[in-house]
Design a protein around this motif. Structure first.
Motif, mmCIF file in Angstrom:
data_model
loop_
_atom_site.group_PDB
_atom_site.id
_atom_site.type_symbol
_atom_site.label_atom_id
_atom_site.label_comp_id
_atom_site.label_asym_id
_atom_site.label_seq_id
_atom_site.Cartn_x
_atom_site.Cartn_y
_atom_site.Cartn_z
ATOM 1 N N SER A 25 0.843 -1.188 0.000
ATOM 2 C CA SER A 25 0.000 0.000 0.000
ATOM 3 C C SER A 25 0.879 1.238 0.000
ATOM 4 C CB SER A 25 -0.933 0.019 1.214
ATOM 5 O OG SER A 25 -0.192 0.011 2.415
ATOM 6 N N PHE A 29 1.969 -0.268 -6.912
ATOM 7 C CA PHE A 29 2.532 -1.617 -6.835
ATOM 8 C C PHE A 29 2.824 -2.199 -8.220
ATOM 9 C CE2 PHE A 29 3.299 -5.661 -4.917
ATOM 10 C CZ PHE A 29 2.664 -6.627 -5.696
ATOM 11 N N SER A 30 1.947 -1.943 -9.168
ATOM 12 C CA SER A 30 2.027 -2.624 -10.463
ATOM 13 C C SER A 30 3.239 -2.237 -11.299
ATOM 14 C CB SER A 30 0.741 -2.380 -11.255
ATOM 15 O OG SER A 30 0.589 -0.996 -11.511
ATOM 16 N N ASN A 74 -1.886 -7.846 -9.221
ATOM 17 C CA ASN A 74 -1.773 -6.387 -9.183
ATOM 18 C C ASN A 74 -3.097 -5.723 -8.803
ATOM 19 O OD1 ASN A 74 0.945 -6.402 -9.778
ATOM 20 N ND2 ASN A 74 0.651 -6.089 -11.980
ATOM 21 N N ASN A 77 -2.788 -5.735 -5.173
ATOM 22 C CA ASN A 77 -1.515 -5.205 -4.652
ATOM 23 C C ASN A 77 -0.823 -6.222 -3.741
ATOM 24 O OD1 ASN A 77 -1.962 -2.826 -6.001
ATOM 25 N ND2 ASN A 77 -2.592 -1.676 -4.193
ATOM 26 N N THR A 78 -0.781 -7.460 -4.195
ATOM 27 C CA THR A 78 -0.259 -8.541 -3.352
ATOM 28 C C THR A 78 0.654 -9.456 -4.158
ATOM 29 O OG1 THR A 78 -2.249 -8.487 -1.973
ATOM 30 C CG2 THR A 78 -0.889 -10.453 -1.831
#
Length: 116
Positions: A25, A29-30, A74, A77-78
């Motif tokens: 977070s 992220f991607s 993505n 976000n993990t």
């Protein structure tokens, strides 16, 4: 606030499996290459597995090839690390990292202990 939060560690018997998760977070992220690293007591932190931004390419340490699988979502976000056929020598604190040019973020780590 940038955060990477690992979860899923624990105690497992040799030959068992665990899945680690790392939720990101506070940043995009991607566009980051993401990896899992581990550090055993008295040893340096080593790269375990890395995955590119879209998940199209992965790379593994020789010691975990064929046993561990890194993946990412993505939309959530993990990043994940599926660990199978665990060995005592896999015991370590596992960290996730997100990196791109000029920027690198680390999680706080999660302990994985492989023992009977």
């Amino acid at each position: 606030q940038v955060q990477l939060v690992e979860s899923g560690g624990g105690l497992v018997q040799p030959g068992g499996s665990l899945t680690l998760s790392c939720a990101a977070s506070g940043f995009i992220f991607s566009i980051y290459v993401v990896g899992w690293y581990r550090q055993a007591p008295g040893k340096e932190r080593d790269e375990v597995a890395v995955i590119t931004t879209t998940g199209g390419s992965t790379n593994y340490a020789d010691s975990v090839k064929g046993r561990f699988t890194i993946s990412r979502d993505n939309a959530k976000n993990t990043v994940y690390l599926q660990m199978n056929s665990l060995k005592p020598e896999d015991t370590a604190v596992y960290y996730c990292n997100a990196a791109r040019a000029g920027s690198s973020h680390w999680g706080q780590g999660t302990q994985v202990t492989v023992s009977s």
